[in-house]
Design a protein around this motif. Structure first.
Motif, short mmCIF file in Angstrom:
data_model
loop_
_atom_site.label_atom_id
_atom_site.label_comp_id
_atom_site.label_asym_id
_atom_site.label_seq_id
_atom_site.Cartn_x
_atom_site.Cartn_y
_atom_site.Cartn_z
N ALA A 1 0.84 -1.20 0.00
CA ALA A 1 0.00 0.00 0.00
C ALA A 1 0.87 1.25 0.00
O ALA A 1 0.58 2.22 -0.72
N ILE A 2 1.95 1.24 0.77
CA ILE A 2 2.86 2.39 0.82
C ILE A 2 3.45 2.64 -0.56
O ILE A 2 3.52 3.78 -1.02
N GLU A 3 3.89 1.56 -1.22
CA GLU A 3 4.45 1.71 -2.56
C GLU A 3 3.44 2.34 -3.52
O GLU A 3 3.78 3.22 -4.31
N GLU A 4 2.21 1.88 -3.44
CA GLU A 4 1.17 2.40 -4.33
C GLU A 4 0.87 3.87 -4.02
O GLU A 4 0.73 4.69 -4.93
N TYR A 5 0.78 4.22 -2.75
CA TYR A 5 0.52 5.61 -2.39
C TYR A 5 1.69 6.51 -2.78
O TYR A 5 1.49 7.67 -3.14
N GLU A 6 2.92 5.99 -2.68
CA GLU A 6 4.08 6.77 -3.13
C GLU A 6 4.00 7.02 -4.63
O GLU A 6 4.32 8.11 -5.10
N ARG A 7 3.57 6.00 -5.37
CA ARG A 7 3.44 6.15 -6.81
C ARG A 7 2.39 7.22 -7.14
O ARG A 7 2.56 8.01 -8.06
N LEU A 8 1.32 7.24 -6.35
CA LEU A 8 0.24 8.21 -6.56
C LEU A 8 0.49 9.54 -5.86
O LEU A 8 -0.29 10.47 -6.00
N GLN A 9 1.55 9.60 -5.06
CA GLN A 9 1.95 10.80 -4.31
C GLN A 9 0.85 11.29 -3.37
O GLN A 9 0.50 12.46 -3.35
N ILE A 10 0.33 10.35 -2.57
CA ILE A 10 -0.68 10.69 -1.56
C ILE A 10 0.00 10.62 -0.19
O ILE A 10 0.04 9.58 0.45
N GLN A 11 0.54 11.75 0.24
CA GLN A 11 1.40 11.79 1.42
C GLN A 11 0.69 11.40 2.71
O GLN A 11 1.24 10.69 3.54
N ASN A 12 -0.56 11.85 2.91
CA ASN A 12 -1.23 11.54 4.18
C ASN A 12 -1.47 10.04 4.33
O ASN A 12 -1.39 9.49 5.43
N GLU A 13 -1.75 9.33 3.23
CA GLU A 13 -1.92 7.88 3.29
C GLU A 13 -0.58 7.18 3.52
O GLU A 13 -0.51 6.17 4.21
N ILE A 14 0.48 7.71 2.94
CA ILE A 14 1.82 7.16 3.16
C ILE A 14 2.18 7.25 4.63
O ILE A 14 2.64 6.28 5.23
N ASP A 15 1.93 8.41 5.22
CA ASP A 15 2.22 8.61 6.64
C ASP A 15 1.40 7.66 7.51
O ASP A 15 1.91 7.09 8.48
N SER A 16 0.13 7.50 7.18
CA SER A 16 -0.76 6.62 7.93
C SER A 16 -0.28 5.17 7.87
O SER A 16 -0.20 4.48 8.89
N CYS A 17 0.05 4.71 6.67
CA CYS A 17 0.52 3.33 6.51
C CYS A 17 1.86 3.11 7.20
O CYS A 17 2.11 2.05 7.77
N ASN A 18 2.74 4.12 7.14
CA ASN A 18 4.03 4.01 7.83
C ASN A 18 3.84 3.90 9.34
O ASN A 18 4.53 3.13 10.00
N ALA A 19 2.88 4.65 9.87
CA ALA A 19 2.59 4.58 11.31
C ALA A 19 2.06 3.19 11.66
O ALA A 19 2.45 2.61 12.68
N GLU A 20 1.17 2.65 10.83
CA GLU A 20 0.63 1.30 11.07
C GLU A 20 1.74 0.26 11.00
O GLU A 20 1.80 -0.64 11.83
N LEU A 21 2.62 0.41 10.01
CA LEU A 21 3.71 -0.54 9.84
C LEU A 21 4.64 -0.53 11.05
O LEU A 21 5.10 -1.58 11.50
N LYS A 22 4.86 0.65 11.61
CA LYS A 22 5.71 0.77 12.80
C LYS A 22 5.09 -0.01 13.97
O LYS A 22 5.79 -0.71 14.70
N ILE A 23 3.78 0.06 14.10
CA ILE A 23 3.08 -0.67 15.17
C ILE A 23 3.21 -2.18 14.93
O ILE A 23 3.49 -2.94 15.86
N VAL A 24 3.02 -2.61 13.69
CA VAL A 24 3.08 -4.02 13.36
C VAL A 24 4.49 -4.57 13.62
O VAL A 24 4.65 -5.69 14.11
N GLU A 25 5.50 -3.79 13.32
CA GLU A 25 6.89 -4.26 13.48
C GLU A 25 7.35 -4.32 14.93
O GLU A 25 8.40 -4.86 15.22
N GLU A 26 6.57 -3.77 15.85
CA GLU A 26 6.92 -3.85 17.27
C GLU A 26 6.79 -5.27 17.67
O GLU A 26 7.06 -6.01 18.31
#
Length: 82
Positions: A57-82
Motif C-alpha cells: 500500500a505504501i508503494e502504491e501511495y508513493e506512486r500516486l503521491q498521496i502523502q497523508n496515506e503514506i504517513d498513515s501506513c508508515n505509522a501502522e507498519l511501525k506498530i506491526v513491526e513492534e
C-alpha cells in the motif's frame, strides 16, 4: 503470539491509543479468521502478511503521491513491526 497481541490491544485501549488499537484489532481478526479456516499456520505468518500488505500500500501511495496515506501506513507498519 495471539496472547501478546491481545494484551497489547487491552493496553492500547486503556491508554486511548486509537491507531494502535485499530491495527491490533485488524491483526487479531486476521488470526481468528485463519484459525476458523482450519489452515495450519503460525501467528507470526499472519502478522508478516499484514506487514506485507502495508508495504504494498505504501508503494502504491508513493506512486500516486498521496502523502497523508503514506504517513498513515508508515505509522501502522511501525506498530506491526513492534
Amino acid at each position: 503470539m495471539k496472547e501478546r497481541i491481545t494484551k497489547e490491544l487491552k493496553d492500547a485501549m486503556k491508554s486511548g491509543d486509537k491507531q494502535k488499537t485499530s491495527v491490533l484489532r485488524m491483526i487479531l481478526a486476521d488470526i481468528i479468521n485463519v484459525e476458523k479456516s482450519g489452515k495450519d499456520f503460525k501467528s507470526i505468518d499472519v502478522v508478516r502478511g499484514y506487514a506485507k500488505k502495508l508495504k504494498k500500500a505504501i508503494e502504491e501511495y508513493e506512486r500516486l503521491q498521496i502523502q497523508n496515506e503514506i504517513d498513515s501506513c508508515n505509522a501502522e507498519l511501525k506498530i506491526v513491526e513492534e
